[in-house]
Design a protein around this motif. Structure first.
Motif, PDB file in Angstrom:
ATOM      1  N   VAL A   1       0.837  -1.198   0.000  1.00 26.19           N
ATOM      2  CA  VAL A   1       0.000   0.000   0.000  1.00 26.19           C
ATOM      3  C   VAL A   1       0.871   1.247   0.000  1.00 26.19           C
ATOM      4  O   VAL A   1       1.699   1.441   0.888  1.00 26.19           O
ATOM      5  CB  VAL A   1      -0.943   0.007   1.220  1.00 26.19           C
TER       6      VAL A   1
ATOM      7  N   ASN B   1     -13.876   4.549  -0.625  1.00 22.70           N
ATOM      8  CA  ASN B   1     -12.464   4.382  -0.250  1.00 22.70           C
ATOM      9  C   ASN B   1     -11.669   3.780  -1.400  1.00 22.70           C
ATOM     10  O   ASN B   1     -12.134   2.835  -2.054  1.00 22.70           O
ATOM     11  CB  ASN B   1     -12.334   3.489   0.977  1.00 22.70           C
ATOM     12  N   TYR B   2     -10.482   4.340  -1.614  1.00 19.58           N
ATOM     13  CA  TYR B   2      -9.560   3.861  -2.651  1.00 19.58           C
ATOM     14  C   TYR B   2      -8.185   3.651  -2.022  1.00 19.58           C
ATOM     15  O   TYR B   2      -7.806   4.388  -1.109  1.00 19.58           O
ATOM     16  CB  TYR B   2      -9.417   4.892  -3.779  1.00 19.58           C
ATOM     17  N   ILE B   3      -7.460   2.661  -2.525  1.00 19.44           N
ATOM     18  CA  ILE B   3      -6.066   2.489  -2.129  1.00 19.44           C
ATOM     19  C   ILE B   3      -5.203   2.427  -3.380  1.00 19.44           C
ATOM     20  O   ILE B   3      -5.614   1.922  -4.423  1.00 19.44           O
ATOM     21  CB  ILE B   3      -5.839   1.242  -1.243  1.00 19.44           C
TER      22      ILE B   3
ATOM     23  N   TYR C   1     -12.026  -5.471  -2.698  1.00 20.89           N
ATOM     24  CA  TYR C   1     -11.432  -4.429  -3.535  1.00 20.89           C
ATOM     25  C   TYR C   1     -11.437  -4.889  -4.978  1.00 20.89           C
ATOM     26  O   TYR C   1     -11.226  -6.063  -5.270  1.00 20.89           O
ATOM     27  CB  TYR C   1      -9.986  -4.138  -3.119  1.00 20.89           C
TER      28      TYR C   1
ATOM     29  N   GLN D   1      -3.840   5.867   0.654  1.00 19.52           N
ATOM     30  CA  GLN D   1      -5.273   5.635   0.581  1.00 19.52           C
ATOM     31  C   GLN D   1      -5.994   6.968   0.658  1.00 19.52           C
ATOM     32  O   GLN D   1      -5.465   7.942   1.183  1.00 19.52           O
ATOM     33  CB  GLN D   1      -5.740   4.716   1.697  1.00 19.52           C
TER      34      GLN D   1
ATOM     35  N   THR E   1     -10.312   8.850   0.255  1.00 25.17           N
ATOM     36  CA  THR E   1     -11.756   8.693   0.078  1.00 25.17           C
ATOM     37  C   THR E   1     -12.234   9.795  -0.857  1.00 25.17           C
ATOM     38  O   THR E   1     -11.935  10.970  -0.644  1.00 25.17           O
ATOM     39  CB  THR E   1     -12.483   8.800   1.433  1.00 25.17           C
TER      40      THR E   1
END
Length: 85
Positions: free
Chosen positions: A18, A28-30, A59, A21, A23
């Motif tokens: 990761v 929510n996105y990573i 995801y 991250q 929002t």
């Protein structure tokens, strides 16, 4: 850098690292990479969704061009040393 393991529907487990991250619009996105050294790997933007039970987070890779452009712009502004797309 945090390492997370994904269990895709097909094939074996896949490890991602990761990078950040965020929002956007309540979603929510990573930003992840497939290599521990972020310069050597491919970067992916993954979108969070709900799983079949409340403890499961699912995801998926963002593949809509408009959504990808918008979210990659957010990540680029957050990380000044990275260029996406």
């Amino acid at each position: 850098m945090e390492k997370i393991t994904f269990m895709p529907d097909e094939g074996g487990p896949v490890d991602f690292y990761v990078l950040d991250q965020t929002t956007v619009g309540g979603v929510n996105y990573i930003l992840v990479t497939d290599a521990e050294d972020e310069e050597d790997g491919e970067a992916y933007i993954l979108k969070a969704g709900s799983g079949s039970d409340e403890n499961e987070q699912v995801y998926s890779i963002v593949d809509d061009d408009n959504e990808l452009a918008a979210v990659s712009g957010v990540f680029e502004s957050m990380l000044d040393d990275i260029e996406l797309i």
